[in-house]
Design an enzyme around this catalytic site. Structure first.
Site, mmCIF file in Angstrom:
data_model
loop_
_atom_site.group_PDB
_atom_site.id
_atom_site.type_symbol
_atom_site.label_atom_id
_atom_site.label_comp_id
_atom_site.label_asym_id
_atom_site.label_seq_id
_atom_site.Cartn_x
_atom_site.Cartn_y
_atom_site.Cartn_z
ATOM 1 N N LYS A 89 -5.479 -62.951 1.053
ATOM 2 C CA LYS A 89 -5.135 -61.554 1.351
ATOM 3 C C LYS A 89 -4.015 -61.528 2.361
ATOM 4 C CE LYS A 89 -6.337 -57.064 1.553
ATOM 5 N NZ LYS A 89 -4.952 -56.733 1.211
ATOM 6 N N LYS A 121 -6.919 -64.448 11.128
ATOM 7 C CA LYS A 121 -7.361 -63.065 11.344
ATOM 8 C C LYS A 121 -8.647 -62.771 10.556
ATOM 9 C CE LYS A 121 -2.798 -61.103 12.048
ATOM 10 N NZ LYS A 121 -1.834 -60.018 11.889
ATOM 11 N N LYS A 179 0.354 -64.407 2.115
ATOM 12 C CA LYS A 179 1.468 -63.576 2.595
ATOM 13 C C LYS A 179 2.617 -63.659 1.613
ATOM 14 C CE LYS A 179 2.416 -60.953 6.171
ATOM 15 N NZ LYS A 179 1.470 -60.189 6.999
ATOM 16 N N THR A 203 -3.915 -50.741 12.154
ATOM 17 C CA THR A 203 -3.467 -51.816 13.052
ATOM 18 C C THR A 203 -3.438 -51.305 14.483
ATOM 19 O OG1 THR A 203 -2.161 -52.797 11.298
ATOM 20 C CG2 THR A 203 -1.596 -53.447 13.540
ATOM 21 N N ASN A 243 5.505 -48.729 12.661
ATOM 22 C CA ASN A 243 4.140 -48.361 12.273
ATOM 23 C C ASN A 243 3.144 -48.716 13.374
ATOM 24 O OD1 ASN A 243 1.424 -49.324 11.090
ATOM 25 N ND2 ASN A 243 2.198 -47.900 9.568
ATOM 26 N N SER A 288 -7.855 -52.833 5.312
ATOM 27 C CA SER A 288 -7.458 -53.222 3.948
ATOM 28 C C SER A 288 -8.682 -53.757 3.192
ATOM 29 C CB SER A 288 -6.390 -54.320 3.990
ATOM 30 O OG SER A 288 -5.099 -53.769 3.909
HETATM 31 P P1 NAD Z 1 8.096 -51.643 11.541
HETATM 32 O O1 NAD Z 1 9.193 -52.179 10.699
HETATM 33 O O2 NAD Z 1 7.423 -50.361 11.155
HETATM 34 O O3 NAD Z 1 8.633 -51.422 13.065
HETATM 35 C C1 NAD Z 1 9.244 -52.436 13.817
HETATM 36 C C2 NAD Z 1 9.746 -51.841 15.131
HETATM 37 O O4 NAD Z 1 10.305 -52.904 15.922
HETATM 38 C C3 NAD Z 1 10.862 -50.797 14.956
HETATM 39 O O5 NAD Z 1 10.760 -49.809 15.946
HETATM 40 C C4 NAD Z 1 12.128 -51.650 15.185
HETATM 41 O O6 NAD Z 1 13.258 -50.859 15.634
HETATM 42 C C5 NAD Z 1 11.641 -52.567 16.285
HETATM 43 N N1 NAD Z 1 12.464 -53.765 16.405
HETATM 44 C C6 NAD Z 1 13.018 -54.513 15.418
HETATM 45 N N2 NAD Z 1 13.757 -55.506 15.951
HETATM 46 C C7 NAD Z 1 13.627 -55.398 17.287
HETATM 47 C C8 NAD Z 1 14.147 -56.136 18.384
HETATM 48 N N3 NAD Z 1 14.964 -57.193 18.194
HETATM 49 N N4 NAD Z 1 13.810 -55.751 19.642
HETATM 50 C C9 NAD Z 1 12.997 -54.684 19.823
HETATM 51 N N5 NAD Z 1 12.491 -53.941 18.834
HETATM 52 C C10 NAD Z 1 12.808 -54.290 17.582
HETATM 53 O O7 NAD Z 1 7.046 -52.821 11.665
HETATM 54 P P2 NAD Z 1 5.483 -52.716 12.023
HETATM 55 O O8 NAD Z 1 4.719 -52.564 10.761
HETATM 56 O O9 NAD Z 1 5.273 -51.745 13.143
HETATM 57 O O10 NAD Z 1 5.241 -54.203 12.529
HETATM 58 C C11 NAD Z 1 5.607 -54.618 13.857
HETATM 59 C C12 NAD Z 1 4.943 -55.945 14.148
HETATM 60 O O11 NAD Z 1 3.529 -55.791 14.012
HETATM 61 C C13 NAD Z 1 5.334 -57.079 13.186
HETATM 62 O O12 NAD Z 1 5.312 -58.295 13.883
HETATM 63 C C14 NAD Z 1 4.224 -57.048 12.154
HETATM 64 O O13 NAD Z 1 4.084 -58.293 11.487
HETATM 65 C C15 NAD Z 1 3.045 -56.739 13.075
HETATM 66 N N6 NAD Z 1 1.911 -56.205 12.335
HETATM 67 C C16 NAD Z 1 1.999 -55.014 11.673
HETATM 68 C C17 NAD Z 1 0.907 -54.570 10.956
HETATM 69 C C18 NAD Z 1 0.927 -53.227 10.250
HETATM 70 O O14 NAD Z 1 -0.107 -52.865 9.641
HETATM 71 N N7 NAD Z 1 1.993 -52.458 10.325
HETATM 72 C C19 NAD Z 1 -0.270 -55.333 10.887
HETATM 73 C C20 NAD Z 1 -0.325 -56.538 11.583
HETATM 74 C C21 NAD Z 1 0.773 -56.974 12.301
#
Ligand code: NAD
Length: 414
Positions: A70, A94, A106, A190, A221, A348
């Site tokens: 997953k 996780k 992934k 998350t 997100n 999920s």
């Molecule tokens: P997203 O694409 O919705 O948002 C990413 C954010 O980070 C944006 O605001 C972007 O502008 C910012 N960003 C990108 N590059 C950057 C930099 N160099 N410096 C500072 N900010 C920067 O992504 P997301 O879904 O919010 O995911 C963010 C992190 O959380 C990732 O590492 C992702 O793997 C992890 N994550 C997300 C989820 C989920 O359900 N969304 C679940 C587990 C882990």
């Protein structure tokens, strides 16, 4: 010697250490140090101007001894093979930590959705499913959203799989829109999970969330929903950032206004003049710091400058191994990614369970079950860390890898 910033080799090193501490021999490490399967595909997509562009995609399946694999599918120009492998291994951890009957998987496609039309994105999403169709499925490997993929993309992928399968197959993928069998609360799961572990960590440190100063890197997100939850709990969110810069107000930022103005890629700072850098943001004086953006943000270079009492990793891989050591030695409580961001995969799993039984839960039922999973997981990891006198990351890896190692042993694979 310069620091190791390769997410795969640094993950392998901690898995190795965790298996050693659990008493497994080298054969178990040999099995778990890489995904069992790694598929690389080429996806031809008809572009709006009539030309064809060929995209490269991946699907990694770390280990399916416990159950189907997953994990999300990432659309990003920076996707590379080792990252997808490491991300699949983190998913195994996780799922082990929150006790879900899955192994880790992934996927990723090298592309930039910000430069694609909706039609091109739809054709790429459908093409990806066709390309990986032989190894995915509701009882084999269940995809989900990740960076720059969303509920609409999940809907196209589910539709494509259903067309190939000749059945309506909502259980093929999670993170779908509610009308297609999505779960209540999945979009914010998350951030909700991160909020729950922040509350648990704050209790351990005697910090009252009401009035606590919180800094969040990333306003996508994960980061934006988290800012909202923290604000609603009475915390003072004094700093947020995106890829273009950061905002700071020691009296607390107007989170509702910022949420209203951010775009769908999590950008908001470009609307302001008085911004600070992401580096300055991470070093702000605060109680709780949450990296929620990208990898390798807290390194040996800035770990000594972090002033937070608690660091909670909402992003995957934001702190290097060396920085983890420095923060722990400095007495900062570091809640690692594989624990802190497990709320997304937990809901999920709830979505998949609801799809399988064809019976849907209320928002309250989802929330109650999520809280129980996250609180139990935090306590388990925290107790492992304190009783063994090890850092929270190693403790989380020990808790996370144990079940997959045991299942592999029972199956006779090692
Ligand atoms: P997203 O694409 O919705 O948002 C990413 C954010 O980070 C944006 O605001 C972007 O502008 C910012 N960003 C990108 N590059 C950057 C930099 N160099 N410096 C500072 N900010 C920067 O992504 P997301 O879904 O919010 O995911 C963010 C992190 O959380 C990732 O590492 C992702 O793997 C992890 N994550 C997300 C989820 C989920 O359900 N969304 C679940 C587990 C882990």
């Amino acid at each position: 010697m310069s620091e190791n910033l390769n997410v795969l080799t640094s993950t392998q090193a901690i898995i190795h250490e965790a298996l050693n501490k659990l008493g497994y021999d080298e054969a178990m490490y040999e099995l778990l140090k890489e995904p069992l399967r790694m598929l690389q595909v080429r996806i031809p997509v008809r572009m709006d101007d009539g030309s064809t562009k060929v995209y490269t995609g991946f699907r990694a399946q770390h280990n399916d001894a416990v159950g189907p694999t997953k994990g999300g599918v990432r659309f990003h120009p920076g996707v590379y093979e080792d990252e997808v492998k490491a991300l699949s291994m983190w998913m195994t951890l996780k799922c082990g930590i929150v006790d879900l009957p899955y192994g880790g998987g992934k996927g990723g496609v090298i592309c930039d959705p910000r430069e694609m039309s909706m039609g091109e994105l739809e054709r790429l999403s459908r093409g990806y499913v066709r390309a990986v169709s032989q190894i995915v499925g509701p009882t084999k490997d269940i995809p989900a959203p990740d960076v720059m993929t969303n509920a609409q993309i999940m809907a196209w992928m589910m539709d494509e799989y259903s067309l190939m399968d000749e059945f309506n197959s909502p259980n093929f993928i999670t993170g779908k829109p509610l009308v297609l069998g999505g779960s209540q609360g999945r979009d914010r799961a998350t951030a909700q999970g991160v909020t729950i572990v922040i509350e648990e960590a704050a209790k351990k440190r005697g910090i009252n969330i009401r009035g606590a100063r919180v800094v969040i890197q990333g306003f996508g997100n994960a980061g934006s929903f988290l800012a909202k939850f923290m604000h609603d709990l009475g915390a003072k969110v004094i700093g947020i950032s995106d890829a273009y810069g950061a905002l700071h107000d020691p009296n607390g930022l107007d989170i509702d206004y910022l949420l209203d103005r951010r775009d769908s890629f999590g950008t908001v700072t470009t609307l302001f003049e008085n911004t600070i850098s992401n580096k300055e943001l991470l070093e702000l004086d605060c109680d709780i710091l949450v990296p929620a953006a990208i990898e390798n943000q807290i390194t040996a270079d800035n770990a000594h400058e972090i002033k937070a009492n608690i660091v909670v990793e909402a992003a995957n891989g934001p702190t290097t191994a060396e920085a983890t050591k420095i923060l722990t030695e400095r007495g900062i409580l570091l809640v690692p990614d594989v624990l802190a961001s497990a709320g997304g995969v937990t809901v999920s799993y709830f979505e998949w369970v609801q799809n399988n039984q064809g019976y849907y839960w209320t928002k309250e039922e989802v929330e109650e079950r999520l809280i129980k999973k996250m609180v139990d997981a935090f306590e388990n990891v925290y107790t492992t860390a304190t009783t063994r006198n090890i850092d929270m990351r190693l403790a989380a890896y020990m808790v996370g890898v144990r079940r997959t190692a045991e299942a592999s042993r029972f199956r006779g694979w090692v």
